[in-house]
Design a protein around this motif. Structure first.
Motif, PDB file in Angstrom:
ATOM      1  N   SER A 282      65.746  68.110  45.131  1.00 55.54           N
ATOM      2  CA  SER A 282      64.589  67.627  45.889  1.00 55.54           C
ATOM      3  C   SER A 282      63.317  68.060  45.176  1.00 55.54           C
ATOM      4  CB  SER A 282      64.613  68.206  47.309  1.00 55.54           C
ATOM      5  OG  SER A 282      63.401  67.936  47.991  1.00 55.54           O
ATOM      6  N   MET A 283      62.369  67.151  44.989  1.00 58.59           N
ATOM      7  CA  MET A 283      61.109  67.450  44.310  1.00 58.59           C
ATOM      8  C   MET A 283      59.940  67.014  45.190  1.00 58.59           C
ATOM      9  SD  MET A 283      62.013  66.072  40.488  1.00 58.59           S
ATOM     10  CE  MET A 283      63.619  66.367  39.755  1.00 58.59           C
ATOM     11  N   ILE A 284      59.110  67.963  45.589  1.00 57.04           N
ATOM     12  CA  ILE A 284      57.964  67.651  46.432  1.00 57.04           C
ATOM     13  C   ILE A 284      56.749  68.442  45.957  1.00 57.04           C
ATOM     14  CG2 ILE A 284      59.337  67.104  48.478  1.00 57.04           C
ATOM     15  CD1 ILE A 284      58.823  69.872  49.503  1.00 57.04           C
ATOM     16  N   THR A 285      55.597  68.129  46.540  1.00 57.04           N
ATOM     17  CA  THR A 285      54.351  68.839  46.229  1.00 57.04           C
ATOM     18  C   THR A 285      53.945  69.684  47.426  1.00 57.04           C
ATOM     19  OG1 THR A 285      53.623  67.051  44.775  1.00 57.04           O
ATOM     20  CG2 THR A 285      51.931  68.572  45.553  1.00 57.04           C
ATOM     21  N   LEU A 286      53.372  70.835  47.182  1.00 61.24           N
ATOM     22  CA  LEU A 286      52.918  71.734  48.234  1.00 61.24           C
ATOM     23  C   LEU A 286      52.018  70.977  49.215  1.00 61.24           C
ATOM     24  CD1 LEU A 286      52.939  74.892  48.905  1.00 61.24           C
ATOM     25  CD2 LEU A 286      50.645  74.887  47.899  1.00 61.24           C
ATOM     26  N   PRO A 287      52.270  71.052  50.527  1.00 66.67           N
ATOM     27  CA  PRO A 287      51.419  70.370  51.500  1.00 66.67           C
ATOM     28  C   PRO A 287      49.989  70.921  51.484  1.00 66.67           C
ATOM     29  CG  PRO A 287      53.519  70.972  52.488  1.00 66.67           C
ATOM     30  CD  PRO A 287      53.438  71.696  51.170  1.00 66.67           C
ATOM     31  N   GLY A 288      49.035  70.022  51.561  1.00 64.41           N
ATOM     32  CA  GLY A 288      47.634  70.429  51.572  1.00 64.41           C
ATOM     33  C   GLY A 288      46.728  69.269  51.233  1.00 64.41           C
ATOM     34  N   LYS A 289      45.448  69.584  50.938  1.00 62.94           N
ATOM     35  CA  LYS A 289      44.483  68.536  50.624  1.00 62.94           C
ATOM     36  C   LYS A 289      43.421  69.063  49.657  1.00 62.94           C
ATOM     37  CE  LYS A 289      41.489  69.623  54.581  1.00 62.94           C
ATOM     38  NZ  LYS A 289      40.832  69.094  55.796  1.00 62.94           N
ATOM     39  N   ASP A 290      42.782  68.139  48.949  1.00 61.88           N
ATOM     40  CA  ASP A 290      41.693  68.504  48.041  1.00 61.88           C
ATOM     41  C   ASP A 290      40.406  68.706  48.825  1.00 61.88           C
ATOM     42  OD1 ASP A 290      43.269  68.304  45.719  1.00 61.88           O
ATOM     43  OD2 ASP A 290      43.009  66.129  45.675  1.00 61.88           O
ATOM     44  N   GLU A 291      39.597  69.672  48.369  1.00 67.80           N
ATOM     45  CA  GLU A 291      38.344  69.973  49.066  1.00 67.80           C
ATOM     46  C   GLU A 291      37.370  70.652  48.106  1.00 67.80           C
ATOM     47  OE1 GLU A 291      37.255  73.307  52.335  1.00 67.80           O
ATOM     48  OE2 GLU A 291      38.649  71.756  53.071  1.00 67.80           O
ATOM     49  N   TYR A 292      36.099  70.250  48.159  1.00 68.46           N
ATOM     50  CA  TYR A 292      35.074  70.897  47.342  1.00 68.46           C
ATOM     51  C   TYR A 292      34.502  72.096  48.085  1.00 68.46           C
ATOM     52  CZ  TYR A 292      34.894  67.348  43.680  1.00 68.46           C
ATOM     53  OH  TYR A 292      35.215  66.527  42.624  1.00 68.46           O
ATOM     54  N   ARG A 293      34.322  73.206  47.358  1.00 70.02           N
ATOM     55  CA  ARG A 293      33.709  74.412  47.916  1.00 70.02           C
ATOM     56  C   ARG A 293      32.756  75.003  46.892  1.00 70.02           C
ATOM     57  NH1 ARG A 293      38.418  77.851  51.179  1.00 70.02           N
ATOM     58  NH2 ARG A 293      38.964  76.187  52.683  1.00 70.02           N
ATOM     59  N   THR A 294      31.779  75.759  47.379  1.00 73.23           N
ATOM     60  CA  THR A 294      30.779  76.364  46.503  1.00 73.23           C
ATOM     61  C   THR A 294      30.805  77.881  46.633  1.00 73.23           C
ATOM     62  OG1 THR A 294      29.344  74.420  46.719  1.00 73.23           O
ATOM     63  CG2 THR A 294      28.325  76.455  45.909  1.00 73.23           C
ATOM     64  N   TYR A 295      30.909  78.562  45.501  1.00 74.57           N
ATOM     65  CA  TYR A 295      30.868  80.023  45.461  1.00 74.57           C
ATOM     66  C   TYR A 295      29.951  80.441  44.319  1.00 74.57           C
ATOM     67  CZ  TYR A 295      34.978  79.620  48.454  1.00 74.57           C
ATOM     68  OH  TYR A 295      35.827  79.295  49.476  1.00 74.57           O
ATOM     69  N   ASN A 296      29.043  81.378  44.612  1.00 73.01           N
ATOM     70  CA  ASN A 296      28.058  81.828  43.617  1.00 73.01           C
ATOM     71  C   ASN A 296      27.362  80.641  42.947  1.00 73.01           C
ATOM     72  OD1 ASN A 296      28.664  84.479  44.198  1.00 73.01           O
ATOM     73  ND2 ASN A 296      29.962  84.782  42.406  1.00 73.01           N
ATOM     74  N   LYS A 297      26.997  79.663  43.794  1.00 71.98           N
ATOM     75  CA  LYS A 297      26.236  78.479  43.380  1.00 71.98           C
ATOM     76  C   LYS A 297      27.009  77.541  42.453  1.00 71.98           C
ATOM     77  CE  LYS A 297      21.782  80.866  43.838  1.00 71.98           C
ATOM     78  NZ  LYS A 297      20.501  81.217  43.175  1.00 71.98           N
TER      79      LYS A 297
END
Length: 332
Positions: A282-297
């Motif tokens: 069985s081959m799958i991808t880790l459940p989750g989603k893409d998201e932009y975040r900002t750290y130290n500008k």
């Protein structure tokens, strides 16, 4: 394009070694001197700072993990000090089943003291804490599921492995043509449509192909189509490797990996591969989603994993029924 090449390389060798070591006695596994830290819950001596290993777990999920005979591997494709590709591979020796979970390199993982945006990704963990840190990070993301062993891959190994089994038969869906003069060395792909036997170099090019230069030819559903092609190639290679040549394949694999499993031991278990059904992978991808975040500008894209869906996924792998979890809650 190198991304999917690395995924194939790791997954293929993962299968060879994980299945071969499925019935391994953990206490006898050799760990190189530079990796003498605790190798996970399979360590019967209970070394390390996790003193709770000897305690009886109360949670049904943790009970299932503690009693399971599964062997879990972390496969890493390296790019300098970063793990460019990570795959969690779990082998069930009783059912002869392999479950693979691809962990995106951009998965968000924060460690106190590492505040910059670029080091808040799981691929940066190896650079600061090597294989043990990477294993711990994956264990945490998967809900404290143990990672018993690691395998690090040399990306050129895929060519040698494919050649060691005499090539892999694939049905090329369309004429693959592509040229990249900036690649080192320049990359030229020219693979005709149709069923054919691909040797090492051509196999790598097949796995790297996304679309032609003017983007008029390629997988209609983008990366999903390419992933399916990669998985079909992988299963075809596995089926062919399950033959009298398996010893040669394992020998070749060990020339291109760093792992805490001895070559002689892997060869000894290679005979156990006979009769394994490649459809049990069985081959799958880790459940989750893409998201932009900002750290130290600095704004970057991260993959944010979904703990609830991951728990559900891992309970399925360890055959823990939700009804058991709910019953346990009601009895508390």
């Amino acid at each position: 394009m190198k991304h999917f090449l690395k995924i194939f390389s790791i997954a293929f060798i993962c299968f060879l070694l994980a299945v071969g070591a499925g019935v391994y006695t953990y206490s006898k596994i050799y760990v190189p001197s530079e990796e003498q830290d605790d190798i996970g819950q399979s360590d019967k001596d209970g070394d390390g700072d996790n003193s709770s290993k000897n305690e009886e777990p109360k949670d049904p999920f943790q009970k299932a993990i503690a009693s399971s005979k599964r062997v879990n591997f972390l496969l890493m494709g390296m790019e300098g000090p970063r793990s460019d590709t990570m795959i969690f591979a779990s082998y069930d020796p009783k059912e002869k089943k392999v479950d693979m979970i691809s962990i995106p390199r951009d998965t968000y993982y924060y460690t106190k003291g590492y505040e910059n945006a670029d080091v808040r990704k799981i691929n940066a963990v190896y650079g600061r804490s090597k294989t043990e840190g990477s294993k711990k990070a994956v264990e945490e993301i998967l809900g404290q599921v143990p990672v018993h062993h690691y395998i690090m891959i040399d990306y050129k190994g895929v060519e040698a492995i494919v050649n060691s089994i005499g090539g892999v038969e694939v049905d090329v869906p369309f004429h693959m043509e592509y040229f990249d003069p900036k690649d080192v060395p320049p990359l030229r792909i020219d693979i005709p449509k149709g069923k054919q036997l691909l040797k090492g170099e051509q196999a790598v090019k097949f796995l790297r192909f996304r679309h032609n230069n003017d983007m008029t030819v390629g997988y209609p559903d983008g990366d999903l189509g390419r992933i399916r092609a990669q998985q079909q190639f992988l299963k075809s290679a596995i089926k062919k490797s399950l033959s009298l040549k398996i010893i040669n394949v394992v020998n070749t694999a060990f020339d291109h990996v760093k792992t805490d499993v001895k070559l002689t031991e892997a060869l000894g278990y290679a005979a156990g591969l006979i009769g394994f059904d490649a459809d049990n992978i069985s081959m799958i991808t880790l459940p989750g989603k893409d998201e932009y975040r900002t750290y130290n500008k600095v704004k970057l894209s991260y993959f944010i994993h979904d703990p609830d869906k991951i728990k559900e996924l891992m309970m399925g792998i360890y055959n823990v029924q939700e009804e058991v979890i709910e019953e346990n809650k009601n009895n508390d």
